[in-house]
Design a protein around this motif. Structure first.
Motif, PDB file in Angstrom:
ATOM      1  N   ALA A   9       0.841  -1.207   0.000  1.00 17.76           N
ATOM      2  CA  ALA A   9       0.000   0.000   0.000  1.00 17.76           C
ATOM      3  C   ALA A   9       0.871   1.251   0.000  1.00 17.76           C
ATOM      4  O   ALA A   9       0.608   2.208  -0.750  1.00 17.76           O
ATOM      5  N   VAL A  10       1.928   1.245   0.809  1.00 16.27           N
ATOM      6  CA  VAL A  10       2.835   2.394   0.855  1.00 16.27           C
ATOM      7  C   VAL A  10       3.483   2.603  -0.519  1.00 16.27           C
ATOM      8  O   VAL A  10       3.513   3.721  -1.037  1.00 16.27           O
ATOM      9  N   VAL A  11       3.971   1.533  -1.103  1.00 16.55           N
ATOM     10  CA  VAL A  11       4.629   1.624  -2.406  1.00 16.55           C
ATOM     11  C   VAL A  11       3.652   2.125  -3.474  1.00 16.55           C
ATOM     12  O   VAL A  11       4.000   2.975  -4.297  1.00 16.55           O
ATOM     13  N   ASN A  12       2.434   1.636  -3.442  1.00 17.39           N
ATOM     14  CA  ASN A  12       1.448   2.079  -4.429  1.00 17.39           C
ATOM     15  C   ASN A  12       1.096   3.552  -4.262  1.00 17.39           C
ATOM     16  O   ASN A  12       0.920   4.262  -5.249  1.00 17.39           O
ATOM     17  N   PHE A  13       1.009   4.030  -3.030  1.00 16.31           N
ATOM     18  CA  PHE A  13       0.762   5.451  -2.804  1.00 16.31           C
ATOM     19  C   PHE A  13       1.930   6.288  -3.320  1.00 16.31           C
ATOM     20  O   PHE A  13       1.729   7.358  -3.905  1.00 16.31           O
ATOM     21  N   ILE A  14       3.145   5.807  -3.119  1.00 13.71           N
ATOM     22  CA  ILE A  14       4.320   6.532  -3.621  1.00 13.71           C
ATOM     23  C   ILE A  14       4.286   6.584  -5.140  1.00 13.71           C
ATOM     24  O   ILE A  14       4.505   7.646  -5.741  1.00 13.71           O
ATOM     25  N   LYS A  15       4.010   5.456  -5.778  1.00 21.49           N
ATOM     26  CA  LYS A  15       3.946   5.410  -7.237  1.00 21.49           C
ATOM     27  C   LYS A  15       2.866   6.331  -7.786  1.00 21.49           C
ATOM     28  O   LYS A  15       3.030   6.924  -8.848  1.00 21.49           O
ATOM     29  N   ALA A  16       1.763   6.453  -7.062  1.00 15.03           N
ATOM     30  CA  ALA A  16       0.650   7.287  -7.512  1.00 15.03           C
ATOM     31  C   ALA A  16       0.890   8.768  -7.223  1.00 15.03           C
ATOM     32  O   ALA A  16       0.120   9.621  -7.662  1.00 15.03           O
ATOM     33  N   GLY A  17       1.946   9.077  -6.478  1.00 12.59           N
ATOM     34  CA  GLY A  17       2.227  10.464  -6.151  1.00 12.59           C
ATOM     35  C   GLY A  17       1.463  10.982  -4.954  1.00 12.59           C
ATOM     36  O   GLY A  17       1.466  12.175  -4.673  1.00 12.59           O
ATOM     37  N   GLU A  18       0.814  10.106  -4.236  1.00 13.39           N
ATOM     38  CA  GLU A  18       0.043  10.473  -3.043  1.00 13.39           C
ATOM     39  C   GLU A  18       0.964  10.418  -1.828  1.00 13.39           C
ATOM     40  O   GLU A  18       0.913   9.483  -1.018  1.00 13.39           O
ATOM     41  N   THR A  19       1.806  11.433  -1.675  1.00 13.67           N
ATOM     42  CA  THR A  19       2.816  11.390  -0.633  1.00 13.67           C
ATOM     43  C   THR A  19       2.224  11.465   0.774  1.00 13.67           C
ATOM     44  O   THR A  19       2.734  10.813   1.689  1.00 13.67           O
ATOM     45  N   LYS A  20       1.175  12.239   0.951  1.00 12.80           N
ATOM     46  CA  LYS A  20       0.561  12.335   2.288  1.00 12.80           C
ATOM     47  C   LYS A  20      -0.016  10.990   2.712  1.00 12.80           C
ATOM     48  O   LYS A  20       0.159  10.559   3.854  1.00 12.80           O
ATOM     49  N   MET A  21      -0.703  10.335   1.801  1.00  8.97           N
ATOM     50  CA  MET A  21      -1.256   9.011   2.114  1.00  8.97           C
ATOM     51  C   MET A  21      -0.143   7.985   2.334  1.00  8.97           C
ATOM     52  O   MET A  21      -0.250   7.116   3.198  1.00  8.97           O
ATOM     53  N   ALA A  22       0.941   8.096   1.555  1.00 13.17           N
ATOM     54  CA  ALA A  22       2.067   7.185   1.727  1.00 13.17           C
ATOM     55  C   ALA A  22       2.717   7.386   3.097  1.00 13.17           C
ATOM     56  O   ALA A  22       3.045   6.418   3.779  1.00 13.17           O
ATOM     57  N   GLU A  23       2.887   8.650   3.498  1.00  9.93           N
ATOM     58  CA  GLU A  23       3.459   8.931   4.821  1.00  9.93           C
ATOM     59  C   GLU A  23       2.558   8.399   5.930  1.00  9.93           C
ATOM     60  O   GLU A  23       3.036   7.830   6.916  1.00  9.93           O
ATOM     61  N   HIS A  24       1.260   8.577   5.752  1.00  5.58           N
ATOM     62  CA  HIS A  24       0.309   8.074   6.740  1.00  5.58           C
ATOM     63  C   HIS A  24       0.363   6.538   6.809  1.00  5.58           C
ATOM     64  O   HIS A  24       0.390   5.957   7.897  1.00  5.58           O
ATOM     65  N   SER A  25       0.390   5.898   5.656  1.00  6.68           N
ATOM     66  CA  SER A  25       0.461   4.429   5.624  1.00  6.68           C
ATOM     67  C   SER A  25       1.768   3.924   6.211  1.00  6.68           C
ATOM     68  O   SER A  25       1.799   2.896   6.894  1.00  6.68           O
ATOM     69  N   LEU A  26       2.861   4.639   5.952  1.00  5.57           N
ATOM     70  CA  LEU A  26       4.151   4.240   6.521  1.00  5.57           C
ATOM     71  C   LEU A  26       4.128   4.379   8.042  1.00  5.57           C
ATOM     72  O   LEU A  26       4.627   3.511   8.756  1.00  5.57           O
ATOM     73  N   ALA A  27       3.528   5.454   8.539  1.00  6.11           N
ATOM     74  CA  ALA A  27       3.417   5.636   9.988  1.00  6.11           C
ATOM     75  C   ALA A  27       2.585   4.516  10.606  1.00  6.11           C
ATOM     76  O   ALA A  27       2.928   3.988  11.671  1.00  6.11           O
ATOM     77  N   GLU A  28       1.501   4.131   9.949  1.00  2.00           N
ATOM     78  CA  GLU A  28       0.683   3.013  10.434  1.00  2.00           C
ATOM     79  C   GLU A  28       1.471   1.702  10.405  1.00  2.00           C
ATOM     80  O   GLU A  28       1.380   0.895  11.330  1.00  2.00           O
ATOM     81  N   PHE A  29       2.242   1.497   9.340  1.00  2.00           N
ATOM     82  CA  PHE A  29       3.071   0.290   9.229  1.00  2.00           C
ATOM     83  C   PHE A  29       4.043   0.215  10.398  1.00  2.00           C
ATOM     84  O   PHE A  29       4.186  -0.821  11.037  1.00  2.00           O
ATOM     85  N   ARG A  30       4.723   1.332  10.673  1.00  2.00           N
ATOM     86  CA  ARG A  30       5.714   1.352  11.748  1.00  2.00           C
ATOM     87  C   ARG A  30       5.062   1.204  13.123  1.00  2.00           C
ATOM     88  O   ARG A  30       5.655   0.628  14.033  1.00  2.00           O
ATOM     89  N   ALA A  31       3.834   1.703  13.275  1.00  2.00           N
ATOM     90  CA  ALA A  31       3.129   1.548  14.549  1.00  2.00           C
ATOM     91  C   ALA A  31       2.632   0.118  14.731  1.00  2.00           C
ATOM     92  O   ALA A  31       2.678  -0.434  15.830  1.00  2.00           O
ATOM     93  N   GLN A  32       2.155  -0.472  13.650  1.00  2.00           N
ATOM     94  CA  GLN A  32       1.606  -1.825  13.723  1.00  2.00           C
ATOM     95  C   GLN A  32       2.713  -2.879  13.857  1.00  2.00           C
ATOM     96  O   GLN A  32       2.518  -3.912  14.501  1.00  2.00           O
ATOM     97  N   PHE A  33       3.862  -2.606  13.240  1.00  2.00           N
ATOM     98  CA  PHE A  33       4.974  -3.570  13.275  1.00  2.00           C
ATOM     99  C   PHE A  33       6.241  -2.878  13.774  1.00  2.00           C
ATOM    100  O   PHE A  33       7.196  -2.673  13.025  1.00  2.00           O
ATOM    101  N   PRO A  34       6.278  -2.506  15.058  1.00  2.00           N
ATOM    102  CA  PRO A  34       7.452  -1.799  15.583  1.00  2.00           C
ATOM    103  C   PRO A  34       8.693  -2.698  15.569  1.00  2.00           C
ATOM    104  O   PRO A  34       8.598  -3.905  15.784  1.00  2.00           O
ATOM    105  N   GLN A  35       9.830  -2.092  15.279  1.00  8.38           N
ATOM    106  CA  GLN A  35      11.115  -2.793  15.260  1.00  8.38           C
ATOM    107  C   GLN A  35      11.155  -3.935  14.244  1.00  8.38           C
ATOM    108  O   GLN A  35      11.941  -4.868  14.393  1.00  8.38           O
TER     109      GLN A  35
END
Length: 86
Positions: A9-35
């Motif tokens: 999902a993060v990669v697809n948002f980056i490819k689509a140019g949706e940087t805000k959504m990509a940043e949000h998805s990355l933050a969720e990824f890091r929160a859901q899977f810490p370390q």
């Protein structure tokens, strides 16, 4: 499997140019899977690559150097930074 789908999902948002959504998805990824992280085929880090792509303006040259990202991507980000400044 859940990590891979979230990363996709993060990669697809980056490819689509949706940087805000990509940043949000990355933050969720890091929160859901810490370390935790995923590795690409060349053993580079998914999280570091996403950070480099989404936050490269905020990263210093030293911070960019320490990230576990593909050499070609690192060189391209350096090239872009050079031409934006000169």
């Amino acid at each position: 499997m859940a990590m891979q789908l979230n990363a996709l999902a993060v990669v697809n948002f980056i490819k689509a140019g949706e940087t805000k959504m990509a940043e949000h998805s990355l933050a969720e990824f890091r929160a859901q899977f810490p370390q935790q992280d995923l590795l690409f085929a060349d053993y580079t880090s998914f999280v570091d690559t996403a950070i480099a792509l989404l936050q490269h303006d905020a990263l210093s040259a030293h911070q960019l150097q320490v990230l576990n990202i593909n050499t070609a991507l690192r060189n391209e980000l350096k090239r872009q930074e050079y031409w934006l400044k000169n």
